[in-house]
Design a protein around this motif. Sequence first.
Motif, PDB file in Angstrom:
ATOM      1  N   LYS C  51       0.843  -1.193   0.000  1.00  0.00           N
ATOM      2  CA  LYS C  51       0.000   0.000   0.000  1.00  0.00           C
ATOM      3  C   LYS C  51       0.877   1.241   0.000  1.00  0.00           C
ATOM      4  O   LYS C  51       0.605   2.208  -0.725  1.00  0.00           O
ATOM      5  N   GLY C  52       1.967   1.194   0.785  1.00  0.00           N
ATOM      6  CA  GLY C  52       2.896   2.325   0.851  1.00  0.00           C
ATOM      7  C   GLY C  52       3.546   2.586  -0.500  1.00  0.00           C
ATOM      8  O   GLY C  52       3.631   3.722  -0.960  1.00  0.00           O
ATOM      9  N   ASP C  53       3.959   1.486  -1.173  1.00  0.00           N
ATOM     10  CA  ASP C  53       4.575   1.623  -2.492  1.00  0.00           C
ATOM     11  C   ASP C  53       3.597   2.251  -3.474  1.00  0.00           C
ATOM     12  O   ASP C  53       3.948   3.117  -4.280  1.00  0.00           O
ATOM     13  N   GLN C  54       2.334   1.792  -3.394  1.00  0.00           N
ATOM     14  CA  GLN C  54       1.301   2.299  -4.294  1.00  0.00           C
ATOM     15  C   GLN C  54       1.109   3.798  -4.084  1.00  0.00           C
ATOM     16  O   GLN C  54       1.070   4.576  -5.049  1.00  0.00           O
ATOM     17  N   ALA C  55       1.050   4.186  -2.792  1.00  0.00           N
ATOM     18  CA  ALA C  55       0.845   5.602  -2.469  1.00  0.00           C
ATOM     19  C   ALA C  55       2.017   6.434  -2.985  1.00  0.00           C
ATOM     20  O   ALA C  55       1.837   7.530  -3.523  1.00  0.00           O
ATOM     21  N   ALA C  56       3.238   5.873  -2.857  1.00  0.00           N
ATOM     22  CA  ALA C  56       4.419   6.607  -3.321  1.00  0.00           C
ATOM     23  C   ALA C  56       4.368   6.793  -4.840  1.00  0.00           C
ATOM     24  O   ALA C  56       4.732   7.849  -5.359  1.00  0.00           O
ATOM     25  N   GLU C  57       3.883   5.735  -5.542  1.00  0.00           N
ATOM     26  CA  GLU C  57       3.812   5.860  -7.000  1.00  0.00           C
ATOM     27  C   GLU C  57       2.733   6.847  -7.418  1.00  0.00           C
ATOM     28  O   GLU C  57       2.911   7.614  -8.357  1.00  0.00           O
TER      29      GLU C  57
END
Lengths: 194, 573, 60
Positions: C51-57
């Motif tokens: 989820k964190g990676d998605q938010a960063a992207e």
Amino acid sequence: MEAVVTNPVPERRKPVVPSAVLGTLIFVIAEVMFFAGLISAHTISRAGSLPGLWPMPGQPTLPAEATALNTVLLLLSGAVLFFGYRLWKKQSPVAHWVTLAAWGLGAAFVALQGVEWVALLSQGLTLRSSPLGSFFYLIVGGHAVHALAALVAMFWAWMQMARGQLTSGFFFGVQTFWYFVVLMWPVIYARVYF
Amino acid sequence: MSTATAEHGHEGQGHDAHGHHEPQNFFLKYFWSTDHKIIGMQYLFTGLAMAVVGGFAVYAFRMQLAFPGMSVPGWGRVTATDYNALVTTHGSVMIFWVAMPVLIAALGNYLIPLMIGCDDMVFPRLNRLSYQLFLLSIVVLFMSFYAQGGGFGGAWTSYPPLAAKAEYNLTPAGAPLWLLAVALEFAAFLLGGINFVTTVMNSRAPGMKMFDIPMVIWMIIIASIMFMASVGPLVAGAVMLFFDQTLGTGFFDPNQGGDPVLWQHLFWFFGHPEVYVVLLPAMGIVAEVVTTFARKKLFAYKTVLYTAVGTGVLGFFVWAHHQFIAGIDPRMANIFSVTTLLISIPVAEMCFVYIATLYGGSIRLTTPMLWALAFIGEFLIGGVTGIFLGASGADIYFHDTYFVIAHFHYTFFPIAFIAVFAAMTYWFPKMFGRYMNEAWGKVHFWGTIIPFNFIFIPLFLLGARGDHRRIYDYTHFPDLMKPGMQDLRILATLALVTLLAFQLVFVVNFFLSMFRGKKAEANPWKANTLEWVAPSPPPHGNFPEGLPNVYRGPYEFSHPDRQEDYWPQNVAS
Amino acid sequence: MNQLVLLACAVCGAGEDRASGALLVMTIIISLLPLGMMGGLIGYFVYQSRKGDQAAEDAK
């Protein structure tokens, strides 16, 4: 020291799960295993006893009906604490009163358990009177110790919340520990009292 | 710095002590520090000091076995009660107060923040509390030695009814104190383990992905998780046993409606995962040392990681192999035989990966490398003999003989000493900023490895002939004394004394090198991992030139596009 | 000693199917429980990190 920092600190890793959350969860897992050990020992000892001797004739049966009330109180306390947390997140001014109510319900649970213990002791069920007594006082007592520790922590969290100084990490730890105490109880109740 | 850490979601506790002022006072610096390196050193030195206690105990009771009835120099005549207490002390000290603190706590504390590139643990004050609890556990353990009736004599497994009833074990105070000491020690490692897992998950250097974490760190993490997931039932059992000892309950006493075999289940539910808890960090150390001195990439990083996880999972399904003759259901014995034989597959796979890493490498036979190679060889012997014992049919014959002793010492000595010596000689330049003397290091190596085999090969032979491990004086059983068996016992004991004597070489070399050794640069072995980026020894806060950034995995040795044969994790290109 | 206490002997019924069944069930539960809980924690961790990676992207 700051002068030579070549790698600016803002690049530090953002924790995926906050450290307080992760630490508390691991601790709770270890605690669940502690109770799993106690309950499995109780189940095996009980299954190994001859039929009709658990509880032994002449010894009181555990007051399962009266304890149902305690169980409801404790579950309610968990729900109220969760409600208090939702209010606190919305910065509601009544959040700390709701948290205090959850504390009160939890304290009532411990007090009623104490009353129950006094009654059982006077009826002749002691730590040494039978394996049922030993396991009852050990498991329920172990739960009570955790409940008391959680109540102290919850009271501390309430005082900080009332002063507006509560940190989310600490409140998360207290909540997780209290939910563990709350959710462990129905399992103990189902295994030990029936 | 303190504000920066607070902004980044770190637990503020303890971090404010960093950077600006180090504690000046000697007591505050070495006994009240929250610095992970100091705590790691505290664990290391305490663990090594406890190894002296465990080593002295084994010396006294092995002398009694070789020369029954003699007055042992330094102890006197070993009575039957002394013998039981010495065996118990040796077992519990070596496992709980040497292997655990050195392999998990000392190396974990020292290496984790350095190797993942951060300044300290996430919960530094919890870390300090962990060591203080550990020290308290040692105080309680020593109290048990001097309590009325002497130290506990029920073996480290502490089986009831012997452990539960003072009229059997004759140590009314020693037994509960021993149990209390073990419980305190578990509390210490529980705090430590929470800290390790949280730190590695949340404080890695920027750019360090999951598969860039050095293998030793992964192994310590998996071991900590196993420890924390398995210790609960043992603590439950320990509370029950403590009540049996002190309050007169009968959880494990058949006379009062209890079940003594229940303790064995609760104990080994923890006790067997514990074997893998200490094995995995040792395997991790060997991975670091072998790759550095073979100048080669670890043969299969992900395979090692997944087999370690597989070992961790399977490790929860093997415990009842300790109880094949304890009257458990034969159907259960079958299942546990199969799982026990299965678990040799992932462990063997790790050894094969290390051998494959050596293949074609430019091997440098430095002292740490010798220890690492010896670990692989000696541990394999321990693993192979485990197959005999894992098969429940063969175990009925071998149970409680010296074959079992020889088997688990062939696994445990490589774990707790050979791998630890590999680690200490490998990280010594980092810890103290000086090299250890190589020549004396090699003398110590051969002086340890050769006697080690001369101790335990005779014990295999004795065990195969049916020598029972719990007999204190075979002259009392003349019809069990087969010719030649006493000679083997004497050979094993003399080899033990030689091994212990050669440890003096290590102690002298260690302390002389600490103060007089050749100065070491930051990266003396030309290794890749982040701890070699920090100066030797690392200052408070670890990385004075700023926390490193990670660009690649930890084992990029002899890369074809590079002039140098190593490629540190923090170098961009 | 209380005679009734002797009657509650936990090992007296140990050979019976009821007792060995309980032991087997508890063995399975207590072995799978830590793995399940740790697996759940690791799953939660992986979910949060994805989820964190998605938010960063998304932020990019």
